[in-house]
Design a protein around this motif. Structure first.
Motif, PDB file in Angstrom:
ATOM      1  N   TRP A 267       0.820  -1.204   0.000  1.00 55.09           N
ATOM      2  CA  TRP A 267       0.000   0.000   0.000  1.00 55.09           C
ATOM      3  C   TRP A 267       0.853   1.253   0.000  1.00 55.09           C
ATOM      4  O   TRP A 267       0.516   2.253  -0.617  1.00 55.09           O
ATOM      5  CB  TRP A 267      -0.964  -0.016   1.194  1.00 55.09           C
ATOM      6  N   GLY A 268       1.966   1.217   0.706  1.00 54.51           N
ATOM      7  CA  GLY A 268       2.852   2.376   0.758  1.00 54.51           C
ATOM      8  C   GLY A 268       3.395   2.710  -0.625  1.00 54.51           C
ATOM      9  O   GLY A 268       3.439   3.871  -1.042  1.00 54.51           O
ATOM     10  N   LEU A 269       3.824   1.646  -1.356  1.00 57.93           N
ATOM     11  CA  LEU A 269       4.326   1.840  -2.711  1.00 57.93           C
ATOM     12  C   LEU A 269       3.239   2.429  -3.607  1.00 57.93           C
ATOM     13  O   LEU A 269       3.496   3.334  -4.408  1.00 57.93           O
ATOM     14  CB  LEU A 269       4.761   0.494  -3.291  1.00 57.93           C
ATOM     15  N   MET A 270       2.009   1.887  -3.458  1.00 59.92           N
ATOM     16  CA  MET A 270       0.910   2.361  -4.295  1.00 59.92           C
ATOM     17  C   MET A 270       0.629   3.834  -4.023  1.00 59.92           C
ATOM     18  O   MET A 270       0.387   4.617  -4.947  1.00 59.92           O
ATOM     19  CB  MET A 270      -0.359   1.527  -4.031  1.00 59.92           C
ATOM     20  N   ILE A 271       0.683   4.203  -2.740  1.00 55.92           N
ATOM     21  CA  ILE A 271       0.441   5.601  -2.385  1.00 55.92           C
ATOM     22  C   ILE A 271       1.536   6.475  -2.995  1.00 55.92           C
ATOM     23  O   ILE A 271       1.270   7.542  -3.553  1.00 55.92           O
ATOM     24  CB  ILE A 271       0.371   5.766  -0.850  1.00 55.92           C
ATOM     25  N   ALA A 272       2.793   5.986  -2.939  1.00 47.30           N
ATOM     26  CA  ALA A 272       3.907   6.750  -3.495  1.00 47.30           C
ATOM     27  C   ALA A 272       3.720   6.962  -4.997  1.00 47.30           C
ATOM     28  O   ALA A 272       3.938   8.063  -5.517  1.00 47.30           O
ATOM     29  CB  ALA A 272       5.221   6.021  -3.215  1.00 47.30           C
ATOM     30  N   ASP A 273       3.303   5.887  -5.682  1.00 44.28           N
ATOM     31  CA  ASP A 273       3.109   6.001  -7.127  1.00 44.28           C
ATOM     32  C   ASP A 273       1.988   6.967  -7.474  1.00 44.28           C
ATOM     33  O   ASP A 273       2.088   7.735  -8.433  1.00 44.28           O
ATOM     34  CB  ASP A 273       2.772   4.618  -7.721  1.00 44.28           C
ATOM     35  N   ALA A 274       0.904   6.881  -6.696  1.00 44.35           N
ATOM     36  CA  ALA A 274      -0.290   7.647  -7.038  1.00 44.35           C
ATOM     37  C   ALA A 274      -0.147   9.118  -6.695  1.00 44.35           C
ATOM     38  O   ALA A 274      -0.821   9.969  -7.266  1.00 44.35           O
ATOM     39  CB  ALA A 274      -1.503   7.062  -6.320  1.00 44.35           C
ATOM     40  N   GLN A 275       0.772   9.382  -5.740  1.00 40.96           N
ATOM     41  CA  GLN A 275       0.858  10.742  -5.202  1.00 40.96           C
ATOM     42  C   GLN A 275       1.215  11.769  -6.288  1.00 40.96           C
ATOM     43  O   GLN A 275       0.736  12.892  -6.276  1.00 40.96           O
ATOM     44  CB  GLN A 275       1.881  10.717  -4.060  1.00 40.96           C
ATOM     45  N   ARG A 276       2.027  11.327  -7.274  1.00 41.93           N
ATOM     46  CA  ARG A 276       2.510  12.270  -8.282  1.00 41.93           C
ATOM     47  C   ARG A 276       1.369  12.831  -9.132  1.00 41.93           C
ATOM     48  O   ARG A 276       1.438  13.942  -9.600  1.00 41.93           O
ATOM     49  CB  ARG A 276       3.543  11.582  -9.182  1.00 41.93           C
ATOM     50  N   ARG A 277       0.316  12.027  -9.337  1.00 43.36           N
ATOM     51  CA  ARG A 277      -0.793  12.481 -10.181  1.00 43.36           C
ATOM     52  C   ARG A 277      -2.069  12.629  -9.360  1.00 43.36           C
ATOM     53  O   ARG A 277      -3.162  12.497  -9.875  1.00 43.36           O
ATOM     54  CB  ARG A 277      -1.050  11.486 -11.326  1.00 43.36           C
ATOM     55  N   PHE A 278      -1.903  12.888  -8.049  1.00 43.35           N
ATOM     56  CA  PHE A 278      -3.060  12.870  -7.145  1.00 43.35           C
ATOM     57  C   PHE A 278      -4.164  13.829  -7.582  1.00 43.35           C
ATOM     58  O   PHE A 278      -5.343  13.495  -7.550  1.00 43.35           O
ATOM     59  CB  PHE A 278      -2.608  13.205  -5.715  1.00 43.35           C
ATOM     60  N   LEU A 279      -3.779  15.028  -8.035  1.00 43.65           N
ATOM     61  CA  LEU A 279      -4.796  16.037  -8.318  1.00 43.65           C
ATOM     62  C   LEU A 279      -5.670  15.661  -9.513  1.00 43.65           C
ATOM     63  O   LEU A 279      -6.869  15.902  -9.512  1.00 43.65           O
ATOM     64  CB  LEU A 279      -4.146  17.400  -8.529  1.00 43.65           C
ATOM     65  N   GLU A 280      -5.061  14.992 -10.500  1.00 42.65           N
ATOM     66  CA  GLU A 280      -5.899  14.620 -11.643  1.00 42.65           C
ATOM     67  C   GLU A 280      -6.563  13.268 -11.455  1.00 42.65           C
ATOM     68  O   GLU A 280      -7.654  13.035 -11.991  1.00 42.65           O
ATOM     69  CB  GLU A 280      -5.090  14.640 -12.940  1.00 42.65           C
ATOM     70  N   ALA A 281      -5.919  12.376 -10.671  1.00 41.52           N
ATOM     71  CA  ALA A 281      -6.528  11.054 -10.458  1.00 41.52           C
ATOM     72  C   ALA A 281      -6.388  10.670  -8.987  1.00 41.52           C
ATOM     73  O   ALA A 281      -5.427  10.027  -8.588  1.00 41.52           O
ATOM     74  CB  ALA A 281      -5.842  10.004 -11.340  1.00 41.52           C
ATOM     75  N   PRO A 282      -7.310  11.095  -8.157  1.00 39.18           N
ATOM     76  CA  PRO A 282      -7.164  10.848  -6.708  1.00 39.18           C
ATOM     77  C   PRO A 282      -7.422   9.382  -6.307  1.00 39.18           C
ATOM     78  O   PRO A 282      -6.896   8.933  -5.296  1.00 39.18           O
ATOM     79  CB  PRO A 282      -8.208  11.768  -6.081  1.00 39.18           C
ATOM     80  N   LEU A 283      -8.203   8.649  -7.072  1.00 38.48           N
ATOM     81  CA  LEU A 283      -8.600   7.311  -6.614  1.00 38.48           C
ATOM     82  C   LEU A 283      -7.425   6.356  -6.371  1.00 38.48           C
ATOM     83  O   LEU A 283      -7.427   5.642  -5.360  1.00 38.48           O
ATOM     84  CB  LEU A 283      -9.596   6.689  -7.607  1.00 38.48           C
ATOM     85  N   PRO A 284      -6.403   6.299  -7.227  1.00 41.26           N
ATOM     86  CA  PRO A 284      -5.289   5.362  -6.970  1.00 41.26           C
ATOM     87  C   PRO A 284      -4.596   5.612  -5.636  1.00 41.26           C
ATOM     88  O   PRO A 284      -3.940   4.715  -5.090  1.00 41.26           O
ATOM     89  CB  PRO A 284      -4.338   5.621  -8.140  1.00 41.26           C
ATOM     90  N   LEU A 285      -4.715   6.821  -5.103  1.00 43.94           N
ATOM     91  CA  LEU A 285      -4.143   7.070  -3.780  1.00 43.94           C
ATOM     92  C   LEU A 285      -5.174   6.774  -2.699  1.00 43.94           C
ATOM     93  O   LEU A 285      -4.856   6.194  -1.660  1.00 43.94           O
ATOM     94  CB  LEU A 285      -3.682   8.523  -3.678  1.00 43.94           C
ATOM     95  N   ILE A 286      -6.416   7.157  -2.967  1.00 44.04           N
ATOM     96  CA  ILE A 286      -7.431   7.040  -1.916  1.00 44.04           C
ATOM     97  C   ILE A 286      -7.702   5.579  -1.541  1.00 44.04           C
ATOM     98  O   ILE A 286      -7.763   5.243  -0.358  1.00 44.04           O
ATOM     99  CB  ILE A 286      -8.728   7.752  -2.361  1.00 44.04           C
ATOM    100  N   PHE A 287      -7.800   4.679  -2.527  1.00 42.99           N
ATOM    101  CA  PHE A 287      -8.153   3.301  -2.175  1.00 42.99           C
ATOM    102  C   PHE A 287      -7.121   2.617  -1.280  1.00 42.99           C
ATOM    103  O   PHE A 287      -7.473   2.120  -0.212  1.00 42.99           O
ATOM    104  CB  PHE A 287      -8.444   2.482  -3.440  1.00 42.99           C
ATOM    105  N   PRO A 288      -5.829   2.591  -1.643  1.00 45.44           N
ATOM    106  CA  PRO A 288      -4.877   1.968  -0.704  1.00 45.44           C
ATOM    107  C   PRO A 288      -4.821   2.702   0.637  1.00 45.44           C
ATOM    108  O   PRO A 288      -4.661   2.070   1.686  1.00 45.44           O
ATOM    109  CB  PRO A 288      -3.540   2.030  -1.439  1.00 45.44           C
ATOM    110  N   ALA A 289      -4.992   4.032   0.605  1.00 46.84           N
ATOM    111  CA  ALA A 289      -4.933   4.778   1.863  1.00 46.84           C
ATOM    112  C   ALA A 289      -6.099   4.397   2.766  1.00 46.84           C
ATOM    113  O   ALA A 289      -5.924   4.233   3.986  1.00 46.84           O
ATOM    114  CB  ALA A 289      -4.952   6.282   1.579  1.00 46.84           C
ATOM    115  N   VAL A 290      -7.289   4.210   2.182  1.00 46.32           N
ATOM    116  CA  VAL A 290      -8.440   3.802   2.986  1.00 46.32           C
ATOM    117  C   VAL A 290      -8.208   2.400   3.554  1.00 46.32           C
ATOM    118  O   VAL A 290      -8.451   2.141   4.743  1.00 46.32           O
ATOM    119  CB  VAL A 290      -9.730   3.853   2.132  1.00 46.32           C
ATOM    120  N   PHE A 291      -7.692   1.492   2.748  1.00 53.99           N
ATOM    121  CA  PHE A 291      -7.399   0.144   3.244  1.00 53.99           C
ATOM    122  C   PHE A 291      -6.394   0.200   4.390  1.00 53.99           C
ATOM    123  O   PHE A 291      -6.540  -0.475   5.401  1.00 53.99           O
ATOM    124  CB  PHE A 291      -6.866  -0.738   2.098  1.00 53.99           C
ATOM    125  N   LEU A 292      -5.374   1.026   4.204  1.00 54.32           N
ATOM    126  CA  LEU A 292      -4.352   1.179   5.244  1.00 54.32           C
ATOM    127  C   LEU A 292      -4.991   1.688   6.533  1.00 54.32           C
ATOM    128  O   LEU A 292      -4.770   1.146   7.622  1.00 54.32           O
ATOM    129  CB  LEU A 292      -3.287   2.160   4.743  1.00 54.32           C
TER     130      LEU A 292
END
Lengths: 315, 344
Positions: A267-292
């Motif tokens: 989940w940490g890796l996924m959050i790191a990957d998603a963070q770069r494009r968070f503003l245009e695509a928030p879901l890839p960060l939000i889902f692992p973060a919610v699971f965490l």
């Protein structure tokens, strides 16, 4: 004299038999222990049941992720760059991440590393810190001084810096996720040590320990039968709460690049990957973060319920 | 029969003319930063099988420290025993190894404490704690030990023992807890039982029951009983002889009868006079003037002299020995004759 004796027995029965606490008579007849009573208590607690339910699902996810997802995220062919950051759609309930991989499958498969790292670190840290704390608290004096100073040295290392250092130094050791476990254990045991030591020192000065000595208990028996059970409750609580913390720390380390390494999923890796494009695509960060968050919360709730159950005085 | 650890106890030695337990010129001091606290300064007493010795004294008189020294549960340091012997059946316990002393504790000499709630382990059931004595020291199986625990709870007259064996200490009333503590301490049939203020935390009606119970148990098993208390009322019916302690010394030693009839030390006399009496209702209760001595700086001469109505000049300078009055009776007062005659 016999008459007087009989009488005193009789009056005592009258005066003292109906004690308020003597009500739970239903559970007589079986050898009750602290743990079996705690278990009987826990079974009726909604918080415990909910957190156990969540943890059970997480464990299932970790052990048999294919039960939850038919997509294998380790198979590169399931990722399509053209569909990167796609919103949820049929067959891809969470949508797709920056590389066009199925987000749901990756989130499910990420549970394993989080749980393995969290649980193993907690066990190792509790064993090392708990045992040292028990010995230091019981023997006191020079033993305690040495153990406490060593602990303070470890305490003085800023944990993220320390983990970064260990992680980057032994990056090529081939230990994989166990390197994360080791670095978190090295930095995590002093907490358990302190709590165990403090709890043992508190328990040690209590009369029942002196009484146990006066009735012939040796040092080993006093340590493991009288001090440990009385000092265990705070350690278990902190360990369960720390478990959540370790899972979060794993995410932090992976985010920083010294934790779990790709192609492993966390989940940490996924959050790191998603963070770069968070503003245009928030879901890839939000889902692992919610699971965490849910995982960390479940363990904290579990710790809370266990603490209440382990303290007979709260019952 | 299975060989039990009681058969291989280290305490052997000559046990003919020796009393069951003899404390001989015991000194205990605590080395603290503020200085040396002399808690026990040459205490001697003996107990024989079936005999009850009451050790009487106010807080800080050294009565509990003496008991803890007998049990070997003083924390050393800060405690030190610079001088003295504690002979159990002729063997000096102070010379035994720690392992040997652990063997003596609980099996040969046992102790019960003032506050039974804090003296019982809160996380185990009372049955578990009583049966632990049998499991650890007698190697019994869990089931057998539990059966013995119920028997013992019956013996100390806990009603419905079978139903209550799986309850926790906090589920019992104060008197019942003390009974459980007593059950644990007599589990291994010790030869000496030390009861350190066993009834202080209990209310008066329960006090009498606990004292009755102790007296009955002692009659059955012929234990030597050392009863530590500050309450003269408690000991009157139970004790055979009394040792009154003040500032770490025995100031008077006598049979119960003698002491109640005519005390031979001004301190004992003061204690007796400060018991509330029905026939003196409405009058002020007598209290011994002054405060207990500071153990860091004991008064010179007789430690009781600053509070003593019989004080003469030599009390300030000369330490009174334990004058022999008759037989085993003694008083550490230069003017015991005057005290005995009731002159003031």
């Amino acid at each position: 004299m016999n008459e007087a004796t009989g009488q005193s027995g009789h009056t005592s029965a009258l005066a003292e038999a109906p004690t308020p606490g003597g009500l739970p008579k239903a559970k007589s007849g079986r050898p009750a222990s602290l743990w079996s009573d705690a278990w009987a208590d826990l079974r009726r607690k909604p918080i415990f049941l909910i957190s156990c339910g969540i943890i059970a699902v997480l464990v299932l996810m970790a052990m048999w992720p294919s039960l939850f997802s038919s997509v294998d995220p380790f198979n590169a062919r399931t990722c399509e760059l053209a569909t990167a950051r796609q919103l949820p759609s049929a067959g891809h309930p969470f949508g797709r991440d920056n590389l066009g991989c199925d987000l749901y499958a990756r989130t499910i498969y990420g549970a394993a590393n989080s749980l393995v790292i969290g649980i193993s670190t907690t066990i190792f840290a509790a064993l090392i810190g708990g045992l040292l704390g028990l010995v230091a608290g019981f023997f006191g004096g020079a033993t305690d001084t040495v153990a406490s100073r060593v602990t303070e040295i470890f305490f003085a290392i800023p944990s993220i810096l320390g983990a970064l250092l260990i992680g980057s130094t032994f990056r090529d050791s081939g230990l994989g996720i166990w390197l994360v476990v080791i670095s978190l254990t090295v930095l995590g045991w002093p907490m358990t040590f302190r709590i165990m030591r403090a709890a043992v020192i508190t328990a040690k000065s209590q009369d029942f320990v002196v009484a146990a000595r006066a009735l012939g208990a040796g040092p080993g028996r006093i340590m493991f039968r009288h001090l440990l059970p009385n000092a265990l409750a705070p350690v278990i609580v902190v360990a369960t709460i720390n478990l959540g913390g370790f899972i979060a720390a794993e995410a932090a380390l992976s985010y920083l690049g010294v934790g779990v390494q790709p192609p492993e999923i966390s989940w940490g890796l996924m959050i790191a990957d998603a963070q770069r494009r968070f503003l245009e695509a928030p879901l890839p960060l939000i889902f692992p973060a919610v699971f965490l968050s849910i995982t960390v919360l479940a363990f904290i709730m579990l710790g809370d319920a266990v603490r209440d159950a382990l303290d007979p005085k709260l019952r | 029969m299975k060989k039990t650890s009681a058969d291989v106890l280290p305490v052997e030695g000559v046990y003919g003319d020796e009393p069951l337990l003899a404390v001989d010129d015991l000194h205990v001091e605590f080395r603290t930063r503020a200085g040396i606290v002399r808690a026990v300064n040459g205490v001697s007493y003996t107990v024989n099988p079936g005999e009850t010795l009451a050790v009487l004294g106010e807080s800080g008189s050294g009565k509990s420290v003496t008991a803890q020294a007998i049990m070997g549960i003083l924390d050393m340091p800060p405690a030190h025993i610079p001088h003295g012997e504690i002979r159990f059946k002729g063997t000096d316990l102070l010379k035994l190894s720690e392992e040997a002393r652990t063997q003596v504790r609980g099996q040969r000499i046992a102790m019960i404490f003032q506050d039974a709630l804090s003296a019982l382990n809160p996380v185990f059931t009372v049955g578990w704690q009583i049966s632990e004595m049998f499991r650890v020291h007698r190697g019994m199986s869990k089931a057998d030990a539990m059966k013995k625990a119920v028997e013992l709870m019956d013996r100390v007259r806990i009603p419905a023992a079978r139903q209550r064996v799986n309850d926790y200490p906090h589920q019992f009333s104060g008197g019942m807890r003390q009974r459980i503590m007593i059950a644990m301490s007599i589990a291994l049939d010790p030869e000496v039982l030390i009861a350190d203020e066993p009834t202080t935390a209990l209310d008066v009606t329960v006090q009498a029951q606990i004292m009755d119970l102790l007296a009955d148990l002692q009659r059955e098993s012929q234990m030597g009983l050392i009863l530590i208390t500050h309450d003269l009322g408690v000991v009157a019916d139970v004790a055979d002889k009394i040792a009154v302690m003040y500032a770490g010394r025995i100031v008077e030693r006598a049979s119960v009868h003698d002491i109640y009839r005519a005390p031979a030390h001004p301190y004992t006399k003061g204690l007796l006079e400060s018991i509330p009496r029905v026939d003196l209702k409405g009058q002020d209760l007598y209290a011994i003037k002054g405060l207990p001595p500071n153990l860091l700086e004991l008064p010179t001469g007789c430690a009781f002299h600053p509070r003593c109505p019989y004080r003469q000049d030599n009390c300030v300078t000369d330490v009174p020995p334990l004058y022999q009055i008759s037989g085993t009776r003694g008083s550490a007062c230069h003017y015991w004759r005057e005290v005995l005659d009731g002159e003031r």
